[in-house]
Design a protein around this motif. Structure first.
Motif, PDB file in Angstrom:
ATOM      1  N   GLU A 325       8.443  -3.190  21.671  1.00  0.00           N
ATOM      2  CA  GLU A 325       7.119  -2.613  21.898  1.00  0.00           C
ATOM      3  C   GLU A 325       6.241  -2.764  20.665  1.00  0.00           C
ATOM      4  N   TRP A 326       6.819  -2.493  19.508  1.00  0.00           N
ATOM      5  CA  TRP A 326       6.047  -2.615  18.266  1.00  0.00           C
ATOM      6  C   TRP A 326       5.555  -4.045  18.099  1.00  0.00           C
ATOM      7  N   GLU A 327       6.416  -5.021  18.355  1.00  0.00           N
ATOM      8  CA  GLU A 327       6.037  -6.419  18.162  1.00  0.00           C
ATOM      9  C   GLU A 327       4.989  -6.859  19.187  1.00  0.00           C
ATOM     10  N   VAL A 328       5.104  -6.378  20.412  1.00  0.00           N
ATOM     11  CA  VAL A 328       4.081  -6.663  21.420  1.00  0.00           C
ATOM     12  C   VAL A 328       2.731  -6.136  20.948  1.00  0.00           C
ATOM     13  N   ALA A 329       2.720  -4.926  20.430  1.00  0.00           N
ATOM     14  CA  ALA A 329       1.469  -4.327  19.953  1.00  0.00           C
ATOM     15  C   ALA A 329       0.902  -5.085  18.758  1.00  0.00           C
ATOM     16  N   ALA A 330       1.779  -5.646  17.920  1.00  0.00           N
ATOM     17  CA  ALA A 330       1.336  -6.327  16.706  1.00  0.00           C
ATOM     18  C   ALA A 330       0.778  -7.717  16.978  1.00  0.00           C
ATOM     19  N   ALA A 331       1.073  -8.272  18.163  1.00  0.00           N
ATOM     20  CA  ALA A 331       0.592  -9.618  18.478  1.00  0.00           C
ATOM     21  C   ALA A 331      -0.929  -9.647  18.440  1.00  0.00           C
ATOM     22  N   GLY A 332      -1.472 -10.539  17.640  1.00  0.00           N
ATOM     23  CA  GLY A 332      -2.918 -10.673  17.550  1.00  0.00           C
ATOM     24  C   GLY A 332      -3.576  -9.773  16.529  1.00  0.00           C
ATOM     25  N   VAL A 333      -2.820  -8.864  15.907  1.00  0.00           N
ATOM     26  CA  VAL A 333      -3.384  -7.966  14.898  1.00  0.00           C
ATOM     27  C   VAL A 333      -3.304  -8.630  13.527  1.00  0.00           C
ATOM     28  N   THR A 334      -4.427  -8.720  12.851  1.00  0.00           N
ATOM     29  CA  THR A 334      -4.450  -9.315  11.516  1.00  0.00           C
ATOM     30  C   THR A 334      -3.650  -8.465  10.542  1.00  0.00           C
ATOM     31  N   ILE A 335      -2.857  -9.126   9.715  1.00  0.00           N
ATOM     32  CA  ILE A 335      -2.066  -8.400   8.727  1.00  0.00           C
ATOM     33  C   ILE A 335      -2.980  -7.904   7.617  1.00  0.00           C
ATOM     34  N   GLY A 336      -3.085  -6.605   7.506  1.00  0.00           N
ATOM     35  CA  GLY A 336      -3.898  -5.990   6.465  1.00  0.00           C
ATOM     36  C   GLY A 336      -3.484  -4.541   6.322  1.00  0.00           C
ATOM     37  N   GLY A 337      -3.837  -3.939   5.212  1.00  0.00           N
ATOM     38  CA  GLY A 337      -3.466  -2.553   5.014  1.00  0.00           C
ATOM     39  C   GLY A 337      -3.178  -2.237   3.564  1.00  0.00           C
ATOM     40  N   ASN A 338      -2.449  -1.186   3.350  1.00  0.00           N
ATOM     41  CA  ASN A 338      -2.151  -0.660   2.022  1.00  0.00           C
ATOM     42  C   ASN A 338      -0.795  -1.183   1.560  1.00  0.00           C
ATOM     43  N   PHE A 339      -0.810  -2.220   0.716  1.00  0.00           N
ATOM     44  CA  PHE A 339       0.406  -2.855   0.226  1.00  0.00           C
ATOM     45  C   PHE A 339       0.553  -2.651  -1.283  1.00  0.00           C
ATOM     46  N   VAL A 340       1.681  -3.083  -1.811  1.00  0.00           N
ATOM     47  CA  VAL A 340       1.922  -2.941  -3.243  1.00  0.00           C
ATOM     48  C   VAL A 340       0.854  -3.669  -4.057  1.00  0.00           C
ATOM     49  N   ASP A 341       0.307  -4.750  -3.503  1.00  0.00           N
ATOM     50  CA  ASP A 341      -0.727  -5.517  -4.194  1.00  0.00           C
ATOM     51  C   ASP A 341      -1.935  -4.659  -4.547  1.00  0.00           C
ATOM     52  N   ASP A 342      -2.166  -3.605  -3.747  1.00  0.00           N
ATOM     53  CA  ASP A 342      -3.340  -2.764  -3.956  1.00  0.00           C
ATOM     54  C   ASP A 342      -3.150  -1.738  -5.068  1.00  0.00           C
ATOM     55  N   GLY A 343      -1.899  -1.506  -5.481  1.00  0.00           N
ATOM     56  CA  GLY A 343      -1.637  -0.644  -6.622  1.00  0.00           C
ATOM     57  C   GLY A 343      -1.642   0.839  -6.340  1.00  0.00           C
ATOM     58  N   ARG A 344      -1.831   1.242  -5.088  1.00  0.00           N
ATOM     59  CA  ARG A 344      -1.859   2.677  -4.784  1.00  0.00           C
ATOM     60  C   ARG A 344      -0.466   3.290  -4.857  1.00  0.00           C
ATOM     61  N   LEU A 345       0.527   2.571  -4.336  1.00  0.00           N
ATOM     62  CA  LEU A 345       1.940   2.968  -4.388  1.00  0.00           C
ATOM     63  C   LEU A 345       2.203   4.296  -3.673  1.00  0.00           C
ATOM     64  N   HIS A 346       1.390   4.563  -2.648  1.00  0.00           N
ATOM     65  CA  HIS A 346       1.556   5.768  -1.844  1.00  0.00           C
ATOM     66  C   HIS A 346       0.795   5.555  -0.548  1.00  0.00           C
ATOM     67  N   SER A 402       5.399  -1.410   3.944  1.00  0.00           N
ATOM     68  CA  SER A 402       4.987  -0.140   3.341  1.00  0.00           C
ATOM     69  C   SER A 402       4.044  -0.389   2.178  1.00  0.00           C
ATOM     70  N   CYS A 403       3.663   0.698   1.522  1.00  0.00           N
ATOM     71  CA  CYS A 403       2.810   0.612   0.344  1.00  0.00           C
ATOM     72  C   CYS A 403       3.529  -0.003  -0.845  1.00  0.00           C
ATOM     73  N   ALA A 404       4.830  -0.254  -0.713  1.00  0.00           N
ATOM     74  CA  ALA A 404       5.606  -0.909  -1.769  1.00  0.00           C
ATOM     75  C   ALA A 404       5.995  -2.329  -1.393  1.00  0.00           C
ATOM     76  N   THR A 405       5.489  -2.820  -0.262  1.00  0.00           N
ATOM     77  CA  THR A 405       5.778  -4.168   0.222  1.00  0.00           C
ATOM     78  C   THR A 405       4.668  -5.119  -0.195  1.00  0.00           C
ATOM     79  N   SER A 406       5.015  -6.346  -0.540  1.00  0.00           N
ATOM     80  CA  SER A 406       3.998  -7.352  -0.841  1.00  0.00           C
ATOM     81  C   SER A 406       3.355  -7.851   0.443  1.00  0.00           C
ATOM     82  N   ARG A 407       2.059  -8.030   0.400  1.00  0.00           N
ATOM     83  CA  ARG A 407       1.328  -8.512   1.573  1.00  0.00           C
ATOM     84  C   ARG A 407       1.851  -9.886   2.019  1.00  0.00           C
ATOM     85  N   SER A 408       2.230 -10.731   1.086  1.00  0.00           N
ATOM     86  CA  SER A 408       2.699 -12.076   1.428  1.00  0.00           C
ATOM     87  C   SER A 408       4.125 -12.077   1.962  1.00  0.00           C
TER      88      SER A 408
END
Length: 441
Positions: A325-346, A402-408
């Motif tokens: 179900e999660w993967e069906v919902a994710a189809a077509g959704v651009t990958i974006g969000g709060n990742f480790v790259d952003d430095g928030r770490l929370h 998560s917020c500790a995962t790299s976007r790439s």
């Protein structure tokens, strides 16, 4: 927003633009390795040698093990004349690869005072010099088996970057001084979280799993058809405030909400709140990588076990989504969000926008799916084949990063997995429900 019945090619529409797109393999290698070392900025050598529980590894060990991976599987196999800096490192820094030789005990990694942090950094430089020389010699062969092996090693290192953060968080949490790893990133003042809404998806036969030339772990394959009943998915993650309502309604005192093993964990471990929460006077506080601070009600709740996520979902009159179900919902959704790259770490407050939010980043989302092989899965031969397949037992799948995962590092088909009682990762909840006369099943 509704999903339609998909063909095998129908769900391959996501846009996974990353900061590594267009880079040569040698440049990607340099970038990933450099980012690992940047994560140690501000840490003292004393910080990097502590093992606070068996599941946590010292920062120094992560720095060495990621180098061991390239040395053992790439350099020793593919670079003629390569000589290890220190042969005992092959034993000290092997993790669980039985076919790669003997290993030091996992729960005793904190005993290893030598090599020192400085010597481990020398080890990294030794491996990097040889790896760069090898990669420059194969530049222009992106589809070779060696290039694919190196790419696996880079994603392996990105996994350990996340573990470095979750592990040092645990190390600092058990220190009475509650040290600060990084100062808190700027936080936009929130006007409150919008009430949770539901996004509907139609029943149908969907394509699940990875297929194509881009990198994926073997546990994401093979791509296969799966029938999914109609369902609804919450448009955002569960917040601290919503979880606090569960607590105040006696959630940790009501056995009818819990799986048997979960209730046993509540009783034997004294669970009464999420991991890293503390009650001080009349307020809830939480430990973060920026130190202790008040619990913010509109941020996503995190550091929940599968048992806690499942109990909350039952209390809320819903359930956890399946990984399909999660993967069906994710189809077509651009990958974006709060990742480790952003430095928030929370985890961050959900953005005020329509549709599915926080699908990627912030917290790994527990699913109700046991970690098991897809139909037709075959473990690769040799030690590298031990990477995922042998753990397909007694664990649950998590999705989204998560917020500790790299976007790439993340993608729609990525299958993370942990035991049901694990709490030290950035893990949280997104609710789901079936569709039957417009209500939850």
């Amino acid at each position: 927003m509704a999903a339609t019945e998909a063909t095998l090619a129908g769900t391959k529409t996501y846009n996974a633009a990353t900061e590594h797109a267009g880079m040569s393999l040698v440049d990607r290698y340099r970038a990933v390795r450099a980012f690992t070392e940047r994560l140690t900025d501000g840490l003292a050598p004393e910080d990097m040698v502590v093992q606070s529980m068996p599941d946590v590894s010292p920062t120094k060990w992560h720095l060495a093990h990621t180098s061991w991976f390239f040395e053992r599987f790439v350099l020793m196999e593919h670079l003629p004349g390569y000589r290890p800096l220190e042969k005992t490192y092959l034993y000290l820094f092997n993790s669980y690869y039985q076919q790669a030789g003997e290993r030091h005990c996992r729960d005793q990694r904190g005993y290893i005072s030598r090599p020192t942090v400085a010597q481990v950094m020398e080890y990294r430089r030794h491996v990097d010099e040889s790896m760069v020389r090898l990669l420059e010699s194969i530049d222009g062969e992106p589809e070779s088996s060696l290039s694919r092996l190196v790419t696996l090693g880079l994603h392996h290192e990105q996994q350990h970057q996340e573990l470095m953060l979750t592990d040092i968080k645990h190390v600092f949490s058990v220190n009475p001084l509650r040290p600060v790893y990084r100062g808190e990133a700027s936080v936009n003042e929130s006007m409150g979280t919008r009430p949770m809404e539901w996004v509907s998806f139609e029943a149908g036969v969907y394509a699940i799993g990875h297929d194509g030339p881009d990198f994926a772990y073997d546990n994401e394959e093979p791509r296969h058809r799966q029938f999914v009943e109609a369902f609804q998915l919450a448009d955002r993650l569960v917040t601290n405030g919503e979880y606090l309502e569960f607590m105040e309604d006696g959630g940790y005192r009501r056995p009818e909400l819990w799986l048997s093993l979960g209730w046993d964990a509540v009783q034997t471990r004294g669970w009464m709140e999420p991991f890293y929460w503390e009650r001080r006077d009349d307020a809830w506080m939480m430990f973060t990588l920026s130190g202790m601070r008040p619990v913010r009600l509109d941020e996503p709740v995190c550091h929940l076990s599968y048992f806690e996520a499942d109990a909350f979902a039952r209390w809320a009159g819903a359930r956890l989504p399946t990984e399909a179900e999660w993967e069906v919902a994710a189809a077509g959704v651009t990958i974006g969000g709060n990742f480790v790259d952003d430095g928030r770490l929370h985890p961050a407050v959900a953005p005020a926008e329509p549709g599915l939010r926080q699908l990627y980043g912030d917290v790994w989302e527990w699913t109700s799916s046991a970690y098991a092989p897809y139909p037709g899965f075959r473990t690769a031969p040799g030690a590298v084949g031990e990477y995922n397949g042998k753990f397909m037992c007694n664990q649950y799948v998590l999705r989204g990063g998560s917020c500790a995962t790299s976007r790439s590092h993340i993608r729609p088909t990525y299958r993370n997995f942990f035991p049901a009682d694990a709490t030290w990762q950035f893990t949280g909840v997104r609710l789901a429900r079936g569709v039957e006369h417009g209500s939850a099943r």
